[in-house]
Structure formats: C-alpha cells, structure tokens
Design a protein around this motif. Structure first.
Motif, PDB file in Angstrom:
ATOM      1  N   LEU A  46      12.022  35.509  62.757  1.00 29.68           N
ATOM      2  CA  LEU A  46      13.435  35.763  63.024  1.00 29.68           C
ATOM      3  C   LEU A  46      14.012  36.703  61.979  1.00 29.68           C
ATOM      4  CD1 LEU A  46      12.902  32.375  63.403  1.00 29.68           C
ATOM      5  CD2 LEU A  46      14.970  32.749  64.750  1.00 29.68           C
ATOM      6  N   ALA A  47      15.147  37.322  62.342  1.00 28.22           N
ATOM      7  CA  ALA A  47      15.872  38.210  61.437  1.00 28.22           C
ATOM      8  C   ALA A  47      17.341  37.794  61.440  1.00 28.22           C
ATOM      9  CB  ALA A  47      15.720  39.662  61.899  1.00 28.22           C
ATOM     10  N   PRO A  48      18.134  38.250  60.487  1.00 27.05           N
ATOM     11  CA  PRO A  48      19.558  37.936  60.520  1.00 27.05           C
ATOM     12  C   PRO A  48      20.231  38.487  61.782  1.00 27.05           C
ATOM     13  CG  PRO A  48      18.921  38.796  58.372  1.00 27.05           C
ATOM     14  CD  PRO A  48      17.751  39.012  59.287  1.00 27.05           C
ATOM     15  N   ALA A  49      21.260  37.811  62.244  1.00 28.49           N
ATOM     16  CA  ALA A  49      22.024  38.290  63.387  1.00 28.49           C
ATOM     17  C   ALA A  49      22.540  39.704  63.124  1.00 28.49           C
ATOM     18  CB  ALA A  49      23.202  37.357  63.664  1.00 28.49           C
ATOM     19  N   LYS A  50      22.625  40.476  64.181  1.00 30.39           N
ATOM     20  CA  LYS A  50      23.110  41.858  64.145  1.00 30.39           C
ATOM     21  C   LYS A  50      22.101  42.847  63.552  1.00 30.39           C
ATOM     22  CE  LYS A  50      27.977  40.484  64.000  1.00 30.39           C
ATOM     23  NZ  LYS A  50      29.270  40.606  63.296  1.00 30.39           N
ATOM     24  N   THR A  51      20.869  42.405  63.320  1.00 33.00           N
ATOM     25  CA  THR A  51      19.826  43.362  62.945  1.00 33.00           C
ATOM     26  C   THR A  51      19.662  44.368  64.083  1.00 33.00           C
ATOM     27  OG1 THR A  51      18.662  41.744  61.579  1.00 33.00           O
ATOM     28  CG2 THR A  51      17.378  43.613  62.368  1.00 33.00           C
ATOM     29  N   PRO A  52      19.608  45.657  63.817  1.00 38.00           N
ATOM     30  CA  PRO A  52      19.530  46.660  64.894  1.00 38.00           C
ATOM     31  C   PRO A  52      18.363  46.397  65.847  1.00 38.00           C
ATOM     32  CG  PRO A  52      19.952  47.720  62.798  1.00 38.00           C
ATOM     33  CD  PRO A  52      19.661  46.293  62.487  1.00 38.00           C
ATOM     34  N   GLN A  53      18.623  46.551  67.128  1.00 39.25           N
ATOM     35  CA  GLN A  53      17.608  46.252  68.132  1.00 39.25           C
ATOM     36  C   GLN A  53      16.344  47.092  67.974  1.00 39.25           C
ATOM     37  OE1 GLN A  53      18.049  43.624  70.229  1.00 39.25           O
ATOM     38  NE2 GLN A  53      15.879  43.898  70.657  1.00 39.25           N
ATOM     39  N   PRO A  54      16.441  48.374  67.600  1.00 40.58           N
ATOM     40  CA  PRO A  54      15.190  49.132  67.394  1.00 40.58           C
ATOM     41  C   PRO A  54      14.302  48.522  66.311  1.00 40.58           C
ATOM     42  CG  PRO A  54      17.051  50.634  67.601  1.00 40.58           C
ATOM     43  CD  PRO A  54      17.623  49.260  67.509  1.00 40.58           C
ATOM     44  N   VAL A  55      14.913  47.958  65.273  1.00 42.79           N
ATOM     45  CA  VAL A  55      14.136  47.313  64.209  1.00 42.79           C
ATOM     46  C   VAL A  55      13.479  46.045  64.736  1.00 42.79           C
ATOM     47  CG1 VAL A  55      14.306  46.145  61.972  1.00 42.79           C
ATOM     48  CG2 VAL A  55      15.555  48.279  62.365  1.00 42.79           C
ATOM     49  N   VAL A  56      14.256  45.240  65.465  1.00 42.34           N
ATOM     50  CA  VAL A  56      13.718  44.012  66.063  1.00 42.34           C
ATOM     51  C   VAL A  56      12.561  44.338  66.999  1.00 42.34           C
ATOM     52  CG1 VAL A  56      14.241  42.049  67.576  1.00 42.34           C
ATOM     53  CG2 VAL A  56      15.906  42.776  65.864  1.00 42.34           C
ATOM     54  N   ASP A  57      12.744  45.367  67.813  1.00 48.06           N
ATOM     55  CA  ASP A  57      11.702  45.757  68.774  1.00 48.06           C
ATOM     56  C   ASP A  57      10.430  46.218  68.058  1.00 48.06           C
ATOM     57  OD1 ASP A  57      13.428  45.160  70.835  1.00 48.06           O
ATOM     58  OD2 ASP A  57      14.005  47.242  71.217  1.00 48.06           O
ATOM     59  N   ARG A  58      10.596  46.946  66.963  1.00 43.37           N
ATOM     60  CA  ARG A  58       9.425  47.423  66.224  1.00 43.37           C
ATOM     61  C   ARG A  58       8.651  46.253  65.628  1.00 43.37           C
ATOM     62  NH1 ARG A  58      10.230  52.720  62.753  1.00 43.37           N
ATOM     63  NH2 ARG A  58      10.648  53.357  64.891  1.00 43.37           N
ATOM     64  N   LEU A  59       9.367  45.310  65.052  1.00 41.95           N
ATOM     65  CA  LEU A  59       8.723  44.117  64.482  1.00 41.95           C
ATOM     66  C   LEU A  59       8.031  43.295  65.570  1.00 41.95           C
ATOM     67  CD1 LEU A  59      11.580  43.036  62.068  1.00 41.95           C
ATOM     68  CD2 LEU A  59       9.282  43.744  61.359  1.00 41.95           C
ATOM     69  N   ALA A  60       8.722  43.117  66.695  1.00 40.29           N
ATOM     70  CA  ALA A  60       8.161  42.309  67.793  1.00 40.29           C
ATOM     71  C   ALA A  60       6.890  42.937  68.339  1.00 40.29           C
ATOM     72  CB  ALA A  60       9.196  42.135  68.902  1.00 40.29           C
ATOM     73  N   ALA A  61       6.911  44.248  68.536  1.00 37.38           N
ATOM     74  CA  ALA A  61       5.737  44.933  69.099  1.00 37.38           C
ATOM     75  C   ALA A  61       4.540  44.795  68.159  1.00 37.38           C
ATOM     76  CB  ALA A  61       6.061  46.402  69.342  1.00 37.38           C
ATOM     77  N   SER A  62       4.779  44.937  66.863  1.00 36.74           N
ATOM     78  CA  SER A  62       3.682  44.845  65.903  1.00 36.74           C
ATOM     79  C   SER A  62       3.126  43.421  65.834  1.00 36.74           C
ATOM     80  CB  SER A  62       4.165  45.284  64.515  1.00 36.74           C
ATOM     81  OG  SER A  62       3.100  45.235  63.587  1.00 36.74           O
ATOM     82  N   ALA A  63       4.029  42.420  65.765  1.00 37.14           N
ATOM     83  CA  ALA A  63       3.577  41.028  65.672  1.00 37.14           C
ATOM     84  C   ALA A  63       2.820  40.606  66.917  1.00 37.14           C
ATOM     85  CB  ALA A  63       4.779  40.113  65.440  1.00 37.14           C
ATOM     86  N   LYS A  64       3.301  41.014  68.086  1.00 40.97           N
ATOM     87  CA  LYS A  64       2.632  40.639  69.336  1.00 40.97           C
ATOM     88  C   LYS A  64       1.265  41.296  69.461  1.00 40.97           C
ATOM     89  CE  LYS A  64       6.873  39.672  71.919  1.00 40.97           C
ATOM     90  NZ  LYS A  64       7.769  40.062  73.025  1.00 40.97           N
ATOM     91  N   ALA A  65       1.153  42.533  68.985  1.00 35.45           N
ATOM     92  CA  ALA A  65      -0.154  43.202  69.001  1.00 35.45           C
ATOM     93  C   ALA A  65      -1.147  42.442  68.125  1.00 35.45           C
ATOM     94  CB  ALA A  65      -0.008  44.645  68.515  1.00 35.45           C
TER      95      ALA A  65
END
Length: 326
Positions: A259-278
């Motif tokens: 998880l990240a703090p609320a209001k973290t920019p969506q592109p950052v969240v998406d980048r983290l999610a894509a890497s972790a899922k891979a």
C-alpha cells in the motif's frame, strides 16, 4: 483579442504548464531516489519476509534501493501511521498484514489512522494459510486433543499471537467461537518472538501463518496440528486440515498487501503494481510457494473492496467472541 492581451494569456498558459511539468516529469522518472517500505512488525516474520523479497525485486526492476524499515509494536499502531502521514509521492510504502487494515478497527476503540481512507492499495501480494502448531506432540497430536484439553480446563490453555487484532489472535477467537472452548491469549510484538516462546515452552500453542512455522515443522521442533483451511496447503500437503482432525468450522487465511499513502499519483501506483505483479508471476512464485505462501497478483476483487468487506466480517467475529475493544 488585442495582441498584448493575447501575449499575456499565452505567457500565463505557458507559465502554468511550466509549473505543472515537474510533477509529470517526476512521475515519469519515478523512482529517482531510494524508497522506504515500512513494516509495522519485527524482522523475521512472514510479513517481513515478503517485504524484503518485494523490495529486492522492485530495486532491481525500477533502479533504486527499496529499503525495509521495521517499526514494530502496538499491533501496527506505531508503524502504520508513519505511512498514513507520509507525503503521497511514492517514496514511503507499506507492506502490511490484513489485520492492521481490517481487524484493528474492531479490536481498538480508536486508531491513529483510517484503514479505508488513509491508503491507496497497490496490490495484494500473497495469501498464507494459518496453521495450529504445538511443541508437545505427545499431548496434542490432533485437533481433537487440543479441543479436549481446552474444554477440560477453560481459560488455561495458552496461545501466542503477534499482537492484539493479528491474524493469530483472530484465529484464536474463531476457534473459541466455533467450538465453545475458552483459551488464554498471549500477545507478542511479532510472529518471530511468539514462535520462539512456543518452542521454549512458555506457551502451549500458536495459530501461526504457515511461512513462520514451516521451517520449525520441517525440522521437527514444532508439531502441526492442522491448517485452518478447507483444503490442505499446496506448500505442506502432509499437514491435515483442522476439520480432518476433528474440529470443524475454523477456516481463516491471512493476506499481505502493498500500500501507499492516499493521493499517491496513479501513474506511480500503476508502476509499482505492474512490477510487483510481474514478480509474483515470475521466478519469485516458486520461492514463495516453497516457504508456504500463495502468490495472489490477479485476484478478481480490488484490494480496497476486500479491506471493506473484511472490516465488517471481522467486526462480527469480534462481537460474537465477546471481545471488548481496548
């Protein structure tokens, strides 16, 4: 529009774009400096294991250090608020067990964070079976033996947990609720010290995440009474379920999420999610299964929805157990 006014408007628009540009550029370059991953538990437990594995992968994949920062104590209320109050820029993250985001809301009267509004879930990382383990195999060979002892002397049989509201604690409450037995809860600051005291004979048993108990089960230092699931665990198929051992209805698993703090920019969240899922679909999958965890990168329900549903489910369980919020 007069030429001078047109020029002023154009300059204003350009100035606005220039001010906005660093934000977009920073997101495109993320991460451009080291990232902290807060774990509100001691080193050595299953959550810490996952955090370090994820941190190593993210560092390799995204090109910056991802450093685990253990902030243990108070059932997550020391470490979790650090992330809730951090700048929403992607440089402070959290790897957390479900309980800090779900059960804590029922266990405590007040929390120094709101699990539903202070964070943006990046992804669920793993599911992990819970297993009832004991040191005294001669006394507690099966789940029936544990239940018989608990009913013979109500409130005397002790079980260790990693803290109030933890999955281990919730498992104990469920055991009591489903069987009518009474146990004595002994909370610790994390799973590792709880297991240490179990092996030392300080407590009678523990409802532990399988990854924390599996090394000691394999060496014979702990005896697995049964897993708290409908089916045997893929990582430990020789361990029966509690139902097979004579105790029905005690089914619980524990997940770990990023998880990240609320209001973290969506592109950052998406980048983290894509890497972790891979990572969870790749080489790390075999490693996670070996240590007793089931990778969970592609579950149908969003993690935010899971958190909301489990808050209500765990509240019902805590209420049924008659536990008074602290």
């Amino acid at each position: 529009m007069p030429p001078i006014r047109s020029l002023l408007v154009a300059l204003g628009v350009a100035s606005g774009l220039a001010l906005a540009a660093p934000s977009f550029a920073q997101q495109d370059r993320y991460p451009s400096r080291p990232v902290k991953i807060v774990v509100a538990l001691p080193a050595g437990g299953s959550v810490d294991m996952v955090a370090r594995l994820v941190g190593q992968h993210l560092a390799t994949d995204l090109g910056q250090p991802f450093v685990v920062d253990n902030r243990a104590g108070a059932s997550g209320q020391i470490g979790v608020p650090v992330v809730a109050k951090a700048a929403p820029d992607g440089y402070t993250l959290m790897v957390s067990p479900a309980s800090f985001l779900t059960t804590n809301k029922s266990i405590f009267k007040t929390l120094p964070y709101n699990p539903e509004t202070d964070f943006v879930p990046v992804t669920k990382l793993v599911n992990q079976a819970m297993v009832l383990v004991v040191r005294d195999k001669a006394r507690f060979a099966t789940a029936r033996d544990v239940l018989a002892a608990a009913k013979a002397e109500p409130g005397k049989l002790t079980y260790a947990s990693s803290g109030d509201g933890s999955p281990q604690h919730l498992a104990g409450l469920m055991f009591e609720s489903r069987t009518g037995a009474r146990l004595l809860h002994v909370p610790y600051k994390g799973g590792a010290p709880a297991i240490t005291d179990l092996m030392g004979g300080v407590v009678d048993m523990a409802f532990a995440p399988l990854p924390e108990a599996l090394p000691y089960i394999r060496t014979g230092k702990l005896h697995p009474v049964g897993v708290l699931s409908e089916r045997r665990a893929v990582s430990a198929p020789d361990i029966p379920t509690l139902r097979e051992g004579g105790v029905d209805g005690v089914v619980l698993s524990a997940w770990i999420g990023l998880l990240a703090p609320a209001k973290t920019p969506q592109p950052v969240v998406d980048r983290l999610a894509a890497s972790a899922k891979a990572m969870l679909r790749g080489d790390a999958r075999t490693r996670l299964l070996e240590i007793g965890m089931e990778p969970a990168p592609d579950e149908a329900r969003p993690l935010a929805q899971v958190i909301g549903e489990e808050i209500r489910l765990h509240a019902d369980l805590v209420k049924a157990a008659g536990l008074v919020p602290q």
